[in-house]
Design a protein around this motif. Sequence first.
Motif, PDB file in Angstrom:
ATOM      1  N   HIS A   1       0.836  -1.191   0.000  1.00 13.44           N
ATOM      2  CA  HIS A   1       0.000   0.000   0.000  1.00 13.44           C
ATOM      3  C   HIS A   1       0.884   1.260   0.000  1.00 13.44           C
ATOM      4  CE1 HIS A   1      -3.882  -1.912   0.542  1.00 13.44           C
ATOM      5  NE2 HIS A   1      -3.378  -2.661   1.507  1.00 13.44           N
ATOM      6  N   THR A   2       0.359   2.333  -0.611  1.00 15.40           N
ATOM      7  CA  THR A   2       1.094   3.599  -0.602  1.00 15.40           C
ATOM      8  C   THR A   2       1.268   4.101   0.827  1.00 15.40           C
ATOM      9  OG1 THR A   2       0.173   4.178  -2.765  1.00 15.40           O
ATOM     10  CG2 THR A   2       1.134   5.969  -1.460  1.00 15.40           C
ATOM     11  N   LEU A   3       0.182   4.028   1.602  1.00 16.26           N
ATOM     12  CA  LEU A   3       0.235   4.393   3.016  1.00 16.26           C
ATOM     13  C   LEU A   3       0.382   3.100   3.806  1.00 16.26           C
ATOM     14  CD1 LEU A   3       0.022   6.652   5.126  1.00 16.26           C
ATOM     15  CD2 LEU A   3      -2.454   6.279   5.173  1.00 16.26           C
ATOM     16  N   ARG A   4       1.575   2.867   4.360  1.00 19.14           N
ATOM     17  CA  ARG A   4       1.848   1.600   5.022  1.00 19.14           C
ATOM     18  C   ARG A   4       2.702   1.825   6.266  1.00 19.14           C
ATOM     19  NH1 ARG A   4       4.909   1.858   0.304  1.00 19.14           N
ATOM     20  NH2 ARG A   4       7.176   1.893   0.620  1.00 19.14           N
TER      21      ARG A   4
ATOM     22  N   SER B   1       3.585 -10.112  13.203  1.00 16.77           N
ATOM     23  CA  SER B   1       2.522  -9.106  13.194  1.00 16.77           C
ATOM     24  C   SER B   1       2.251  -8.632  11.774  1.00 16.77           C
ATOM     25  CB  SER B   1       2.891  -7.910  14.076  1.00 16.77           C
ATOM     26  OG  SER B   1       4.019  -7.230  13.563  1.00 16.77           O
ATOM     27  N   VAL B   2       1.012  -8.249  11.548  1.00 19.91           N
ATOM     28  CA  VAL B   2       0.586  -7.623  10.296  1.00 19.91           C
ATOM     29  C   VAL B   2       0.144  -6.214  10.662  1.00 19.91           C
ATOM     30  CG1 VAL B   2      -1.070  -7.671   8.399  1.00 19.91           C
ATOM     31  CG2 VAL B   2      -0.113  -9.815   9.279  1.00 19.91           C
ATOM     32  N   ALA B   3       0.821  -5.218  10.119  1.00 16.37           N
ATOM     33  CA  ALA B   3       0.585  -3.826  10.518  1.00 16.37           C
ATOM     34  C   ALA B   3       0.287  -2.954   9.310  1.00 16.37           C
ATOM     35  CB  ALA B   3       1.805  -3.283  11.262  1.00 16.37           C
ATOM     36  N   GLY B   4      -0.543  -1.933   9.546  1.00 18.25           N
ATOM     37  CA  GLY B   4      -0.866  -1.020   8.460  1.00 18.25           C
ATOM     38  C   GLY B   4      -1.669   0.160   8.944  1.00 18.25           C
ATOM     39  N   SER B   5      -2.269   0.878   8.016  1.00 22.72           N
ATOM     40  CA  SER B   5      -3.068   2.051   8.346  1.00 22.72           C
ATOM     41  C   SER B   5      -4.294   1.639   9.161  1.00 22.72           C
ATOM     42  CB  SER B   5      -3.509   2.759   7.069  1.00 22.72           C
ATOM     43  OG  SER B   5      -4.478   3.742   7.350  1.00 22.72           O
ATOM     44  N   ALA B   6      -4.565   2.374  10.233  1.00 20.36           N
ATOM     45  CA  ALA B   6      -5.724   2.078  11.079  1.00 20.36           C
ATOM     46  C   ALA B   6      -7.021   2.141  10.284  1.00 20.36           C
ATOM     47  CB  ALA B   6      -5.764   3.060  12.251  1.00 20.36           C
ATOM     48  N   ALA B   7      -7.059   2.942   9.240  1.00 22.04           N
ATOM     49  CA  ALA B   7      -8.276   3.074   8.432  1.00 22.04           C
ATOM     50  C   ALA B   7      -8.657   1.767   7.748  1.00 22.04           C
ATOM     51  CB  ALA B   7      -8.089   4.177   7.380  1.00 22.04           C
TER      52      ALA B   7
ATOM     53  N   GLY C   1      -2.808   6.457  13.919  1.00 16.55           N
ATOM     54  CA  GLY C   1      -2.989   6.187  12.500  1.00 16.55           C
ATOM     55  C   GLY C   1      -2.566   4.793  12.083  1.00 16.55           C
ATOM     56  N   ALA C   2      -2.018   4.010  13.028  1.00 13.12           N
ATOM     57  CA  ALA C   2      -1.555   2.662  12.694  1.00 13.12           C
ATOM     58  C   ALA C   2      -2.240   1.622  13.580  1.00 13.12           C
ATOM     59  CB  ALA C   2      -0.042   2.562  12.846  1.00 13.12           C
TER      60      ALA C   2
END
Length: 282
Positions: free
Chosen positions: A138-141, A235-241, A215-216
């Motif tokens: 993702h662009t936001l990661r 863990s799998v992490a990313g944008s909270a959205a 935001g995460a």
Amino acid sequence: MPVKKVASPLRQGSTDRAPEARIQSIGRAKALLDAMAHGAWVSLRDLAAATGLAKTTAFNLVTALVDVGLAEHDGAAGAYRLSLQHIVYGKAVERRLDIAAVARLHLMRLCVTTCETVNLAIPGPTDAVIVESLEGSHTLRASSYSGTRASYHSTACGRALFAYQPVEFRQAIYRLGQLRPTTDRTVTDPLQLEDLLARCRDTGWTTEYEENEIGAACVAAPIFGPNGDAIASVSVAGSAARFDPDTMARTGKLLVSHLAEITADLKKAAGPIPVNSIGSAQ
């Protein structure tokens, strides 16, 4: 006239039976160790009942285990438990495992499947340590780097490890004042955190939402070593959205499935570890 020596039938039979007798003794001793595997004190009567051995046989064998340092004896209570020597053996097995190498293919599959950043962490003295990180597409990661530290209380990968540490270890972390807030969402109350850790042990996975970084969000689960300890977490992490409750639940179940495969691969990499294969306790 030379006299031909004939082997004694008794001696010959004893020689033939010796290997079988030795294997049976090892099997019986292992059965006693298995009966103490939960770590608590066990009475001689309960050891005999659990293994099907006569009390005299159980007493002789468990006394021998105490003599060689594999078990401890509480004379006042007449009970036995595993000694700390087994930690040495367990750690020796762990040291020959390259967790990152074994897990890498699974991490890549998780990264491709989720399109999110995937991290591999191992336990440290006061927090977890990220030892491998694959960035999502993702662009936001989320971004992590090898060597980054992850707190036990505010990160999912830390919680997935912390949940399976002995209660004495967790209490020590609490006394050290390690539950510092990173954001206004961070759980810093030990009782509340213990509830989250218990839920992790029930489901096999855990989460955090904007507790370590605004935001995460993150979902994580533990990897178990050949001796059953939580030796790493993923863990799998990313944008909270992108991490709504349904997505977190799906990701958690996906992690549990993949990490079970990693645990199985680690057992293969560790080599043969007898579990119930050495003879019979009878």
